[in-house]
Design an enzyme around this catalytic site. Structure first.
Site, PDB file in Angstrom:
ATOM      1  N   ARG A  92       0.827  -1.232   0.000  1.00  0.00           N
ATOM      2  CA  ARG A  92       0.000   0.000   0.000  1.00  0.00           C
ATOM      3  C   ARG A  92       0.850   1.266   0.000  1.00  0.00           C
ATOM      4  NH1 ARG A  92      -2.878  -2.927   3.844  1.00  0.00           N
ATOM      5  NH2 ARG A  92      -4.723  -3.924   2.978  1.00  0.00           N
ATOM      6  N   LYS A 114       3.368  11.914 -10.719  1.00  0.00           N
ATOM      7  CA  LYS A 114       2.348  11.236 -11.532  1.00  0.00           C
ATOM      8  C   LYS A 114       3.015   9.972 -12.044  1.00  0.00           C
ATOM      9  CE  LYS A 114      -0.023  13.399 -14.889  1.00  0.00           C
ATOM     10  NZ  LYS A 114      -0.336  14.536 -15.792  1.00  0.00           N
ATOM     11  N   GLU A 156      10.279  18.634 -24.487  1.00  0.00           N
ATOM     12  CA  GLU A 156       9.657  19.084 -23.227  1.00  0.00           C
ATOM     13  C   GLU A 156      10.229  20.432 -22.812  1.00  0.00           C
ATOM     14  OE1 GLU A 156       7.040  17.982 -21.756  1.00  0.00           O
ATOM     15  OE2 GLU A 156       6.846  15.837 -22.086  1.00  0.00           O
ATOM     16  N   LYS A 188       8.565  22.955 -12.922  1.00  0.00           N
ATOM     17  CA  LYS A 188       7.613  21.869 -12.686  1.00  0.00           C
ATOM     18  C   LYS A 188       7.398  21.669 -11.188  1.00  0.00           C
ATOM     19  CE  LYS A 188       5.982  17.336 -13.716  1.00  0.00           C
ATOM     20  NZ  LYS A 188       5.986  16.179 -14.569  1.00  0.00           N
ATOM     21  N   GLU A 198      -3.440  18.029 -10.069  1.00  0.00           N
ATOM     22  CA  GLU A 198      -3.763  18.513 -11.417  1.00  0.00           C
ATOM     23  C   GLU A 198      -5.222  18.938 -11.572  1.00  0.00           C
ATOM     24  OE1 GLU A 198      -1.630  16.552 -14.738  1.00  0.00           O
ATOM     25  OE2 GLU A 198      -3.525  16.702 -15.804  1.00  0.00           O
ATOM     26  N   ARG A 202      -1.558  22.917 -13.015  1.00  0.00           N
ATOM     27  CA  ARG A 202      -0.722  21.810 -13.496  1.00  0.00           C
ATOM     28  C   ARG A 202      -1.179  21.327 -14.872  1.00  0.00           C
ATOM     29  NH1 ARG A 202       1.446  16.476 -10.112  1.00  0.00           N
ATOM     30  NH2 ARG A 202       2.701  15.682 -11.828  1.00  0.00           N
ATOM     31  N   ASN A 206       0.448  20.120 -19.729  1.00  0.00           N
ATOM     32  CA  ASN A 206       0.084  19.189 -20.804  1.00  0.00           C
ATOM     33  C   ASN A 206       0.054  19.848 -22.175  1.00  0.00           C
ATOM     34  OD1 ASN A 206      -0.237  17.061 -18.981  1.00  0.00           O
ATOM     35  ND2 ASN A 206      -2.315  17.718 -18.498  1.00  0.00           N
ATOM     36  N   HIS A 209       0.258  17.902 -25.496  1.00  0.00           N
ATOM     37  CA  HIS A 209       0.201  16.463 -25.202  1.00  0.00           C
ATOM     38  C   HIS A 209      -1.035  15.746 -25.757  1.00  0.00           C
ATOM     39  CE1 HIS A 209       3.634  17.332 -22.754  1.00  0.00           C
ATOM     40  NE2 HIS A 209       3.742  16.086 -22.349  1.00  0.00           N
ATOM     41  N   HIS A 213       0.262  12.735 -27.685  1.00  0.00           N
ATOM     42  CA  HIS A 213       0.090  11.313 -27.358  1.00  0.00           C
ATOM     43  C   HIS A 213      -0.441  10.537 -28.567  1.00  0.00           C
ATOM     44  CE1 HIS A 213       0.033  12.019 -22.746  1.00  0.00           C
ATOM     45  NE2 HIS A 213       1.222  11.637 -23.153  1.00  0.00           N
ATOM     46  N   HIS A 223       8.677  10.432 -26.896  1.00  0.00           N
ATOM     47  CA  HIS A 223       7.671  11.296 -26.264  1.00  0.00           C
ATOM     48  C   HIS A 223       7.862  12.790 -26.597  1.00  0.00           C
ATOM     49  CE1 HIS A 223       4.806  12.391 -23.115  1.00  0.00           C
ATOM     50  NE2 HIS A 223       5.673  13.321 -22.750  1.00  0.00           N
TER      51      HIS A 223
HETATM   52  N1  NAD Z   1       5.113  11.090 -15.000  1.00  0.00           N
HETATM   53  C1  NAD Z   1       5.227  12.182 -15.710  1.00  0.00           C
HETATM   54  O1  NAD Z   1       4.891  13.291 -15.268  1.00  0.00           O
HETATM   55  C2  NAD Z   1       5.796  12.082 -17.102  1.00  0.00           C
HETATM   56  C3  NAD Z   1       6.075  13.254 -17.838  1.00  0.00           C
HETATM   57  C4  NAD Z   1       6.660  13.111 -19.095  1.00  0.00           C
HETATM   58  C5  NAD Z   1       6.911  11.838 -19.600  1.00  0.00           C
HETATM   59  N2  NAD Z   1       6.590  10.733 -18.855  1.00  0.00           N
HETATM   60  C6  NAD Z   1       6.854   9.393 -19.364  1.00  0.00           C
HETATM   61  O2  NAD Z   1       8.260   9.265 -19.532  1.00  0.00           O
HETATM   62  C7  NAD Z   1       8.512   8.355 -20.616  1.00  0.00           C
HETATM   63  C8  NAD Z   1       9.480   9.013 -21.565  1.00  0.00           C
HETATM   64  O3  NAD Z   1      10.661   9.273 -20.840  1.00  0.00           O
HETATM   65  P1  NAD Z   1      12.093   9.059 -21.487  1.00  0.00           P
HETATM   66  O4  NAD Z   1      12.172   9.807 -22.748  1.00  0.00           O
HETATM   67  O5  NAD Z   1      13.082   9.305 -20.430  1.00  0.00           O
HETATM   68  O6  NAD Z   1      11.995   7.528 -21.923  1.00  0.00           O
HETATM   69  P2  NAD Z   1      12.742   6.160 -21.522  1.00  0.00           P
HETATM   70  O7  NAD Z   1      12.752   5.959 -20.069  1.00  0.00           O
HETATM   71  O8  NAD Z   1      12.080   5.120 -22.362  1.00  0.00           O
HETATM   72  O9  NAD Z   1      14.230   6.400 -22.013  1.00  0.00           O
HETATM   73  C9  NAD Z   1      14.487   6.608 -23.379  1.00  0.00           C
HETATM   74  C10 NAD Z   1      15.606   5.678 -23.877  1.00  0.00           C
HETATM   75  O10 NAD Z   1      16.855   6.104 -23.339  1.00  0.00           O
HETATM   76  C11 NAD Z   1      17.517   5.006 -22.689  1.00  0.00           C
HETATM   77  N3  NAD Z   1      18.322   5.627 -21.636  1.00  0.00           N
HETATM   78  C12 NAD Z   1      17.902   6.113 -20.440  1.00  0.00           C
HETATM   79  N4  NAD Z   1      18.909   6.748 -19.826  1.00  0.00           N
HETATM   80  C13 NAD Z   1      19.998   6.635 -20.630  1.00  0.00           C
HETATM   81  C14 NAD Z   1      21.337   7.095 -20.538  1.00  0.00           C
HETATM   82  N5  NAD Z   1      21.760   7.857 -19.527  1.00  0.00           N
HETATM   83  N6  NAD Z   1      22.195   6.772 -21.520  1.00  0.00           N
HETATM   84  C15 NAD Z   1      21.767   6.042 -22.602  1.00  0.00           C
HETATM   85  N7  NAD Z   1      20.518   5.612 -22.763  1.00  0.00           N
HETATM   86  C16 NAD Z   1      19.638   5.913 -21.774  1.00  0.00           C
HETATM   87  C17 NAD Z   1      16.390   4.102 -22.279  1.00  0.00           C
HETATM   88  O11 NAD Z   1      16.815   2.764 -22.107  1.00  0.00           O
HETATM   89  C18 NAD Z   1      15.441   4.236 -23.472  1.00  0.00           C
HETATM   90  O12 NAD Z   1      15.881   3.416 -24.515  1.00  0.00           O
HETATM   91  C19 NAD Z   1       7.187   8.038 -21.245  1.00  0.00           C
HETATM   92  O13 NAD Z   1       6.760   6.785 -20.789  1.00  0.00           O
HETATM   93  C20 NAD Z   1       6.264   9.139 -20.735  1.00  0.00           C
HETATM   94  O14 NAD Z   1       4.933   8.714 -20.652  1.00  0.00           O
HETATM   95  C21 NAD Z   1       6.063  10.851 -17.621  1.00  0.00           C
END
Ligand code: NAD
Length: 321
Positions: A92, A114, A156, A188, A198, A202, A206, A209, A213, A223
């Site tokens: 939990r 989130k 972003e 942020k 949100e 907040r 988006n 987005h 998406h 992304h």
């Molecule tokens: N929770 C939130 O508020 C929020 C906001 C924006 C995005 N997101 C989520 O985040 C994700 C996108 O994030 P992302 O772009 O970091 O994606 P990711 O975590 O998939 O990383 C992108 C790629 O980079 C690689 N990688 C990570 N760190 C590395 C490093 N230091 N060196 C080499 N390779 C590396 C990963 O293995 C992957 O192949 C999506 O799932 C999206 O929905 C969440």
């Protein structure tokens, strides 16, 4: 070796539990790599699902995780989203520490609590609000980040450039990437502290987005790039020419070719794109919320009729049948 691992070494004494993207293994100290309490991810985005969520919960329970334990997430946004949701759910809820390793996660994904997994019905549809106890940022991880992922992070960053005059100016002045990233993360954090669930400002985070998406799921592109295309298309549809100019100016300042804006360069699956939007709309209401900037630092939420958005899209050159 990132300094922050000295800090984390203390956690290993009380039991170390971590979810880690294997691509960053070379950055990690031996004691982390050797730990049997690490749940490794090989393809974080495609593993951010219900099955792997269940496997990870079982893994940590078998390893003896307790209510007082901390779960450490080391990776990009997909890793921190999945790990954060595991932390929100197992026993939990246990506290967690987020260590983002991509530009995108440092400025956005790993901050704000989130947390979510993807479902066959769409992205991020099951999750929780569960803030990390700490977000530890170390830009040494970025030394191995592939070009494509830098571009995604810049998407972003540009979004923040529309939300904040200060960040916009830093981008245009070509300030050091670490300074820009820090300001984005701070922006942020400030917004999230004022509106964690949100219900107000907040929502502005988006920007780009809703369409973003739909691009992400129909084009299978990173992304942040989807967010850039989402903003560009939105500005086109609502005739925000000055904002489109700002988008081009920020791309240029960040050394990103304008060519990425050309939708005709992508094999857009229009059916999948519209299907995604329809599904998204079903989960909201008759109206759809769009964030539209009228000037830099002045973005507002507009409730528009979904049909109006569809009509505008269908008139757009790239979406005509
Ligand atoms: N929770 C939130 O508020 C929020 C906001 C924006 C995005 N997101 C989520 O985040 C994700 C996108 O994030 P992302 O772009 O970091 O994606 P990711 O975590 O998939 O990383 C992108 C790629 O980079 C690689 N990688 C990570 N760190 C590395 C490093 N230091 N060196 C080499 N390779 C590396 C990963 O293995 C992957 O192949 C999506 O799932 C999206 O929905 C969440």
């Amino acid at each position: 070796m990132p300094e922050l691992f000295k800090e984390l070494e203390d956690y290993s004494k009380g039991g170390f539990f971590a979810m880690v993207d294997r691509k960053v293994a070379d950055h990690l100290p031996e004691w982390v790599k050797a730990s049997s309490h690490v749940f490794w991810l090989d393809h974080p985005e495609s593993q951010k699902n219900l099955q792997v969520f269940g496997e990870a919960c079982s893994f940590f329970l078998k390893m003896g995780i307790r209510r007082q334990s901390k779960l450490i997430a080391i990776g990009g946004g997909a890793t921190t989203d999945l790990a954060g949701f595991v932390a929100a759910s197992v026993l939990r809820g246990v506290s967690w520490v987020s260590i983002p390793t991509t530009m995108l996660a440092m400025v956005d994904g790993a901050i704000g609590g989130k947390v979510a997994i993807n479902m066959p019905e769409g992205k991020n549809l099951v999750g929780a609000f569960h803030a990390p106890e700490q977000v530890l940022i170390c830009d040494e991880f970025l030394t191995t980040l592939p070009e494509e992922e830098w571009l995604s992070g810049k998407g972003e960053v540009i979004k923040y450039g529309f939300l904040s005059q200060k960040i916009h100016q830093l981008i245009i002045d070509k300030a050091d990437a670490s300074i820009v990233a820090w300001e984005c993360a701070l922006h942020k954090k400030t917004v999230v502290e004022r509106d964690f669930k949100e219900t107000g400002e907040r929502i502005l985070l988006n920007l780009g987005h809703t369409l973003g998406h739909a691009f992400e799921s129909s084009l299978k592109i990173p992304h942040g790039l989807s967010v850039i295309l989402g903003m560009k298309t939105l500005f086109n549809l609502y005739e925000l020419k000055a904002m489109e100019e700002e988008l081009r100016a920020m791309l240029k300042a960040l050394d990103v070719s304008e060519k990425i804006l050309e939708l005709s360069n992508y094999a857009l699956d229009k059916k999948a794109f519209f299907h995604y939007l329809e599904q998204d709309k079903k989960r909201t209401s008759q109206e759809i919320r769009l964030i539209l900037p009228s000037a830099i630092g002045d973005c507002r939420v507009h409730e528009v009729k979904f049909k109006d958005l569809l009509d505008r899209l269908r008139l757009h050159d790239n979406f005509k049948n």
